[in-house]
Design an enzyme around this catalytic site. Sequence first.
Site, PDB file in Angstrom:
ATOM      1  N   CYS A 171      13.921  11.049   6.697  1.00 34.11           N
ATOM      2  CA  CYS A 171      13.759  10.288   7.746  1.00 34.11           C
ATOM      3  C   CYS A 171      15.382  10.642   9.003  1.00 34.11           C
ATOM      4  O   CYS A 171      15.475  10.757   9.914  1.00 34.11           O
ATOM      5  CB  CYS A 171      13.971   8.923   8.221  1.00 34.11           C
ATOM      6  SG  CYS A 171      14.330   8.275   6.953  1.00 34.11           S
TER       7      CYS A 171
ATOM      8  N   GLU B 181       9.490   1.877  10.403  1.00 32.73           N
ATOM      9  CA  GLU B 181      10.458   2.363  10.345  1.00 32.73           C
ATOM     10  C   GLU B 181      10.158   3.455  10.983  1.00 32.73           C
ATOM     11  O   GLU B 181       9.293   4.005   9.927  1.00 32.73           O
ATOM     12  CB  GLU B 181      11.185   1.973   9.345  1.00 32.73           C
ATOM     13  CG  GLU B 181      11.844   0.377   8.892  1.00 32.73           C
ATOM     14  CD  GLU B 181      12.925   0.722  10.006  1.00 32.73           C
ATOM     15  OE1 GLU B 181      13.968   1.476  10.683  1.00 32.73           O
ATOM     16  OE2 GLU B 181      13.089  -1.214  10.160  1.00 32.73           O
TER      17      GLU B 181
ATOM     18  N   GLU C  96      10.614  16.694  14.471  1.00 32.97           N
ATOM     19  CA  GLU C  96      10.762  16.583  13.019  1.00 32.97           C
ATOM     20  C   GLU C  96      10.538  17.659  12.421  1.00 32.97           C
ATOM     21  O   GLU C  96       9.422  17.312  12.258  1.00 32.97           O
ATOM     22  CB  GLU C  96      10.674  15.103  13.299  1.00 32.97           C
ATOM     23  CG  GLU C  96      10.769  14.448  11.432  1.00 32.97           C
ATOM     24  CD  GLU C  96      10.982  13.186  11.052  1.00 32.97           C
ATOM     25  OE1 GLU C  96       8.978  12.897  11.125  1.00 32.97           O
ATOM     26  OE2 GLU C  96      11.424  12.149  10.631  1.00 32.97           O
TER      27      GLU C  96
ATOM     28  N   LYS D  56       1.232  -1.207  -0.074  1.00 32.37           N
ATOM     29  CA  LYS D  56       0.003   0.302   0.159  1.00 32.37           C
ATOM     30  C   LYS D  56       0.841   1.400   0.276  1.00 32.37           C
ATOM     31  O   LYS D  56       1.347   1.971   0.889  1.00 32.37           O
ATOM     32  CB  LYS D  56      -0.811   0.149   1.031  1.00 32.37           C
ATOM     33  CG  LYS D  56      -2.026   0.749   0.948  1.00 32.37           C
ATOM     34  CD  LYS D  56      -2.017   1.827   0.872  1.00 32.37           C
ATOM     35  CE  LYS D  56      -1.813   2.863   1.896  1.00 32.37           C
ATOM     36  NZ  LYS D  56      -1.595   4.739   1.570  1.00 32.37           N
TER      37      LYS D  56
END
Length: 485
Positions: free
Chosen positions: A283, A249, A383, A175
């Site tokens: 990331c 992750e 982040e 997906k």
Amino acid sequence: MLDDLDGRLLIDGQLCPAEAPDIPVCDPATGEQIGVIGHATSQEIEAALASARRAFRPWAALAPKARAEHLHRLGNVIAADADAMARVMTQEQGKPVNEARGEIMKLAETCHFYAEEATRVHGETIPNDTTDFDSTVIREPIGVVAAITPWNYPAELVGWKLCGALAAGCTIVIKPAEITPFTALAIGRKCIEAGIPQGVVNIVTGPGSVVGQALVEHTGIDKIAFTGSSKVGLHIQRSATSVKRMTLELGGNCPMIVTKSADLAAAVQGAARRSFRNCGQICIAVNRIYVARTLYEDFLTALGATADGLTVANGLENPKADLGAMASAEPLNKTKEHLADALEHGARLLAGGHAPEGFEKGYFFRPTVVADCTHEMQIMTEETFGPIVGVAPFDTLDEAIAKANDTTYGLASYVFAKDADEIRYLSRALDYGNVAVNNVDAGIINAPYGGRKQSGVGYEHGREGMLEYMNFKHIRTRFEVPEGA
Ligand code: TAP
């Protein structure tokens, strides 16, 4: 290439038209619609899962060498069509074509790496307390995997899961992110071209909260391999309705430490690359930099000048641009919010801070450097996922370590230093899954890559990235001395 992927799902080896092709996909550089994707229905999700289940036993039963040959062929057909696949990625994600091409080539490399790993799945024989027993441990594929992926690296993040799973003998339902689905569908088409048996790879598209969630809750899935935000990762962990293996992750807030012994030019070059590449939408982007006070002002001057020298352009028209468009309004708005918050709290703007001239449409922003940052500021603790980096000075290594570890994340960290004692001290003290020293490529396909704390559980890359798709089976056998021996 987009035309024949438009509104398609990959089910049972066919790129079939979706029943509800009603989700538009737009080019983030222009805002123009480039196609539509299906909002997979529950029947289509069931069909994809059933096809992956049917394909599982025969695929798992193939000799590892045969699975390896399929993966090598997949790597070859992907590499052969890298230019066209890169253009698909740029149209939906915004990164410059050359960078997109590099990502496609790394996907091809991943296929070859896991093709080779597939043939190296070893077992173990373990001594028992008495000599009449043998314990043998073998590794078996988990079963049907659901891979749920984000938009920032639409090829590699599919590829790590696809190749690890297939090498182990699993089948997969992917997906992809709603805003970058065509790269995944293009990979799906390459799987067909490479002759991967039908049902081994399936792709369903649609909103994560519906289509992704349906996979998470489905009892016919044996493992979830998820890459995305820590918030959604935690939600997935909480909402699974049956016990299943998970690799998560997740997000990062990655520090770089530049010590007094560092090569200043190399540190500046590394900081610029890992803060701004892919517009900071990675990331393992460097979010915050701590610089030894003796180098601080020189570092700031050089990083500001380097940032100002980077080109920002439509990545389709200018394949060599340093930065293209950001993928959507969401990371752009967050970048602006973090900048405003930093300036409100007393940070100094050294470079960027605005959209480039002449870009009325699209999600563009200049690479931005802010100095004198503190942990009162969002930029140093959250982040951002945008082309902005915060910088602060430090006086002692322990102060730098405390600041670097002052986060709920634990994905990657960076050190620039020449002194061997400094390097050893820092690389052991940093509470991160990856520490890159005098370089900014924290992840390579050969070595395990994973986060700790809120950055996730499990590993991708390396042998570990394939073992995540395998169960261990312990076979304990009692023997007797043969009669007449
Ligand atoms: P998310 O919003 O978490 O989305 C990731 C994927 O999950 C998308 O496909 C999304 O679908 C889907 N999703 C959303 N809600 C779901 C649900 N309830 N159930 C199942 N699936 C669901 O992340 P993003 O914004 O795409 O990506 C950016 C984040 O990914 C950052 O935090 C970044 O650090 C992280 N990331 C981590 C890594 C590694 S290796 N640690 C690598 C890259 C990125 P939609 O299509 O609807 O969005």
